[in-house]
Scaffold this motif. Structure first.
Motif, PDB file in Angstrom:
ATOM      1  N   THR A  96      -3.333  -2.629  12.687  1.00 14.81           N
ATOM      2  CA  THR A  96      -3.039  -1.781  11.617  1.00 14.81           C
ATOM      3  C   THR A  96      -2.808  -0.237  11.916  1.00 14.81           C
ATOM      4  O   THR A  96      -3.541   0.306  13.001  1.00 14.81           O
ATOM      5  CB  THR A  96      -4.082  -1.776  10.440  1.00 14.81           C
ATOM      6  OG1 THR A  96      -3.647  -0.967   9.635  1.00 14.81           O
ATOM      7  CG2 THR A  96      -5.367  -1.240  11.119  1.00 14.81           C
ATOM      8  N   LYS A  97      -1.950   0.555  11.477  1.00 18.40           N
ATOM      9  CA  LYS A  97      -1.663   1.614  11.688  1.00 18.40           C
ATOM     10  C   LYS A  97      -2.264   2.865  10.468  1.00 18.40           C
ATOM     11  O   LYS A  97      -2.051   4.061  10.618  1.00 18.40           O
ATOM     12  CB  LYS A  97      -0.090   2.443  11.338  1.00 18.40           C
ATOM     13  CG  LYS A  97       0.581   1.165  12.610  1.00 18.40           C
ATOM     14  CD  LYS A  97       0.208   1.543  14.001  1.00 18.40           C
ATOM     15  CE  LYS A  97       0.977   0.819  15.135  1.00 18.40           C
ATOM     16  NZ  LYS A  97       0.584   0.948  16.357  1.00 18.40           N
ATOM     17  N   LEU A  98      -3.031   2.107   9.574  1.00 17.30           N
ATOM     18  CA  LEU A  98      -3.845   2.583   8.513  1.00 17.30           C
ATOM     19  C   LEU A  98      -5.004   3.217   9.136  1.00 17.30           C
ATOM     20  O   LEU A  98      -5.700   2.898  10.200  1.00 17.30           O
ATOM     21  CB  LEU A  98      -4.198   1.769   7.449  1.00 17.30           C
ATOM     22  CG  LEU A  98      -2.942   1.259   6.581  1.00 17.30           C
ATOM     23  CD1 LEU A  98      -3.356   0.338   5.555  1.00 17.30           C
ATOM     24  CD2 LEU A  98      -2.155   2.366   6.079  1.00 17.30           C
ATOM     25  N   THR A  99      -5.434   4.681   8.940  1.00 18.63           N
ATOM     26  CA  THR A  99      -6.478   5.373   9.665  1.00 18.63           C
ATOM     27  C   THR A  99      -7.463   5.671   8.705  1.00 18.63           C
ATOM     28  O   THR A  99      -8.569   6.316   9.169  1.00 18.63           O
ATOM     29  CB  THR A  99      -5.795   6.590  10.470  1.00 18.63           C
ATOM     30  OG1 THR A  99      -5.446   7.426   9.390  1.00 18.63           O
ATOM     31  CG2 THR A  99      -4.894   6.306  11.286  1.00 18.63           C
ATOM     32  N   LYS A 100      -7.350   5.429   7.542  1.00 14.67           N
ATOM     33  CA  LYS A 100      -8.439   5.658   6.399  1.00 14.67           C
ATOM     34  C   LYS A 100      -8.663   4.689   5.251  1.00 14.67           C
ATOM     35  O   LYS A 100      -7.605   3.695   5.052  1.00 14.67           O
ATOM     36  CB  LYS A 100      -8.241   7.008   6.038  1.00 14.67           C
ATOM     37  CG  LYS A 100      -7.123   7.332   5.434  1.00 14.67           C
ATOM     38  CD  LYS A 100      -6.954   8.835   4.687  1.00 14.67           C
ATOM     39  CE  LYS A 100      -5.337   8.976   3.989  1.00 14.67           C
ATOM     40  NZ  LYS A 100      -5.263  10.272   3.692  1.00 14.67           N
ATOM     41  N   PRO A 104      -9.912   0.633   7.496  1.00 15.95           N
ATOM     42  CA  PRO A 104      -9.466   0.255   8.769  1.00 15.95           C
ATOM     43  C   PRO A 104     -10.844  -0.329   9.825  1.00 15.95           C
ATOM     44  O   PRO A 104     -11.676   0.399   9.824  1.00 15.95           O
ATOM     45  CB  PRO A 104      -8.718   1.335   9.445  1.00 15.95           C
ATOM     46  CG  PRO A 104      -8.410   1.982   8.258  1.00 15.95           C
ATOM     47  CD  PRO A 104      -9.312   1.889   7.370  1.00 15.95           C
ATOM     48  N   THR A 141      -7.829   2.916   2.100  1.00 15.84           N
ATOM     49  CA  THR A 141      -6.565   2.731   1.430  1.00 15.84           C
ATOM     50  C   THR A 141      -6.447   1.790   0.141  1.00 15.84           C
ATOM     51  O   THR A 141      -7.254   0.962   0.489  1.00 15.84           O
ATOM     52  CB  THR A 141      -5.446   2.223   2.316  1.00 15.84           C
ATOM     53  OG1 THR A 141      -5.334   3.198   3.472  1.00 15.84           O
ATOM     54  CG2 THR A 141      -4.057   2.523   1.787  1.00 15.84           C
ATOM     55  N   HIS A 185       0.931  -1.108  -0.034  1.00 17.16           N
ATOM     56  CA  HIS A 185      -0.133   0.003  -0.025  1.00 17.16           C
ATOM     57  C   HIS A 185       0.646   1.186  -0.233  1.00 17.16           C
ATOM     58  O   HIS A 185       2.051   1.070   0.246  1.00 17.16           O
ATOM     59  CB  HIS A 185      -0.849  -0.164   1.254  1.00 17.16           C
ATOM     60  CG  HIS A 185      -0.287   0.211   2.555  1.00 17.16           C
ATOM     61  ND1 HIS A 185       0.091   1.275   3.026  1.00 17.16           N
ATOM     62  CD2 HIS A 185       0.441  -0.813   3.269  1.00 17.16           C
ATOM     63  CE1 HIS A 185       0.859   1.161   4.252  1.00 17.16           C
ATOM     64  NE2 HIS A 185       1.082  -0.286   4.568  1.00 17.16           N
ATOM     65  N   GLN A 227       3.007   3.003   6.713  1.00 15.93           N
ATOM     66  CA  GLN A 227       2.512   2.561   7.908  1.00 15.93           C
ATOM     67  C   GLN A 227       2.455   1.263   7.888  1.00 15.93           C
ATOM     68  O   GLN A 227       2.079   0.569   6.817  1.00 15.93           O
ATOM     69  CB  GLN A 227       1.183   3.349   7.971  1.00 15.93           C
ATOM     70  CG  GLN A 227       1.129   4.871   8.009  1.00 15.93           C
ATOM     71  CD  GLN A 227       0.646   5.366   6.564  1.00 15.93           C
ATOM     72  OE1 GLN A 227       1.362   4.665   5.962  1.00 15.93           O
ATOM     73  NE2 GLN A 227      -0.072   6.430   6.601  1.00 15.93           N
ATOM     74  N   ALA A 267       0.466  -2.228   7.792  1.00 18.48           N
ATOM     75  CA  ALA A 267      -1.000  -2.434   7.574  1.00 18.48           C
ATOM     76  C   ALA A 267      -1.718  -3.416   8.349  1.00 18.48           C
ATOM     77  O   ALA A 267      -2.920  -3.536   8.676  1.00 18.48           O
ATOM     78  CB  ALA A 267      -0.966  -2.854   6.268  1.00 18.48           C
TER      79      ALA A 267
END
Length: 420
Positions: free
Chosen positions: A294-298, A329, A300, A238, A242, A244
């Motif tokens: 996961t460190k993704l916040t939106k 997420p 993706t 991705h 960050q 995932a």
């Protein structure tokens, strides 16, 4: 020259897994003496003539290398084999032997760099790719060798005829100066290909998990079958750096099962040995989500790449390709319904429907281009999640509850009036 031969010429051959101990390509390899790519190779008629059979008799021909210049030029032999058919060749699928006729004592070997079958020969006193790995063709002179070719007993049944060209890995053969032969294989087969492609089926929310559902499809065409099992590995990526925390599952043995990543690759269940056209389209349902870490916040865009290869032996990729899809997420709030705006009823939120197991669409929605890079629109579906399923039932129940609530309120007012 075919595409596969051209691709092979763009790499340097390797003994066993590495024919030569350096990585320069043929186009960028060290030039011959005084930049002279001047040698010419000539291949005599094979004896006996006729097609080759698996495990059968071999054929031999004379290979002559000529130097038309006034200076000695080093020839570093490189025999490139270009097969037809979807299977990669193992080292022992083709018999290869070289003997000196009018040349120094010679040894030969087979390599498979980049998955191609490649043969070389070299002075018996030296080693392939070493300082003594070539032959010095004298000024205005020539050297001749006897080359023997045959088919191993396990030459793939879905591969057919092949061509063999005599080139050099040190660029000493002149452009257009490499001779070649086409060897027929008996019995003749209609060669096909291995087709693989992704199909995006849809997405669904299971509790707090938002999942993407995809099908990975395989299809073989032509005669014969694959002589080994086929293995497939997946990798996901991705934009950004960050973490995932992907969760990848496949539907096999009747249930969804987690796939564990090794070196950031997920191994899928293997397709057993003997896969061929008679098996039709083989479909493996997949689903992907983002885990708790996961460190993704939106939302993706995720890229998933697949590599299909022989499970044993020559493990270079048969097919590679990718597909892109969005993931959300688990912590992100995603509206699942829009409240009603009809004045006569109270706002009502329909409970989310649990996604059922993704079903294979088989041949119904197959669109192929012969590679794994095909991405189709989300025309597939999840079982029993459409508007005509339980959504209507929830809406009906909600309306019934509104009516019952109004009746209860009227009875309450009626009872208070009577008691007064």
């Amino acid at each position: 020259m075919s595409v596969r031969t051209a691709a092979a010429i763009a790499v340097v051959a390797g003994v066993v897994t590495t024919l030569l101990p350096f990585s320069a390509t043929a186009a960028s390899a060290a030039p011959a003496t005084d930049d002279h790519a001047v040698l010419r190779t000539e291949m005599g008629a094979p004896v006996p003539s006729g097609p080759l059979t698996r495990g059968g008799a071999t054929e031999s021909f004379d290979l002559t290398v000529k130097n038309p210049t006034g200076k000695a030029v080093t020839y570093s032999p490189w025999m490139l084999l270009d097969p037809t058919g979807p299977s990669r060749l193992q080292k022992d699928d083709v018999v290869f032997k070289v003997e000196a006729v009018d040349a120094p004592a010679t040894k030969s070997s087979i390599g498979q760099q980049d998955g191609e079958w490649q043969g070389t020969f070299f002075p018996a006193s030296g080693e392939p790719g070493g300082d003594k790995g070539g032959f010095d063709i004298p000024a205005n002179g020539k050297m001749t060798w006897k080359v023997t070719i045959g088919l191993g007993a396990n030459y793939p049944t879905n591969d057919g005829d092949f061509s063999l060209s005599a080139s050099s890995y040190n660029n000493s053969v002149a452009p257009g100066g490499a001779d070649s032969h086409t060897f027929k294989v008996d019995p003749q087969v209609k060669t096909g290909e291995l087709k693989t492609w992704f199909k995006q089926v849809g997405s669904g929310k299971d509790g707090q998990e938002q999942r993407a559902y995809l099908d990975l499809n395989y299809q073989a065409t032509g005669d014969g079958t694959f002589g080994t099992a086929l293995a497939t590995s997946l990798s996901l990526s991705h934009p950004g750096e960050q973490e995932a925390d992907f969760r990848v599952q496949a539907l096999f043995d009747g249930r969804w099962q987690d796939l564990k990543a090794e070196d950031s690759r997920y191994e899928l269940p293997q397709i057993p040995k003997g896969f061929g056209a008679a098996d039709g389209v083989r479909t493996l349902p997949l689903r992907v989500s983002l885990g708790n870490h996961t460190k993704l916040t939106k939302k993706t865009t995720i890229t998933m790449e697949a590599e299909v290869r022989h499970a044993v032996g020559n493990s270079s990729a048969l097919k590679t390709g990718s597909v892109q899809f969005p993931l959300v997420p688990f912590a992100e709030t995603v509206p699942t319904d829009t409240p009603s705006t009809t004045p006569s009823t109270a706002p009502s939120t329909v409970p989310p429907v649990q996604p059922a197991v993704a079903t294979s669409t088989g041949n119904t929605h197959v669109t192929t281009t012969g590679t794994a890079t095909t991405t189709t629109a989300a025309t597939g579906s999840l079982a029993n999640t459409g508007a005509g399923s339980s959504t209507g039932l929830y809406a009906g129940l909600a309306a019934a509850l509104v009516v019952l609530g109004a009746a209860a309120a009227w009875l309450g007012r009626r009872r208070r009036g009577l008691s007064a």
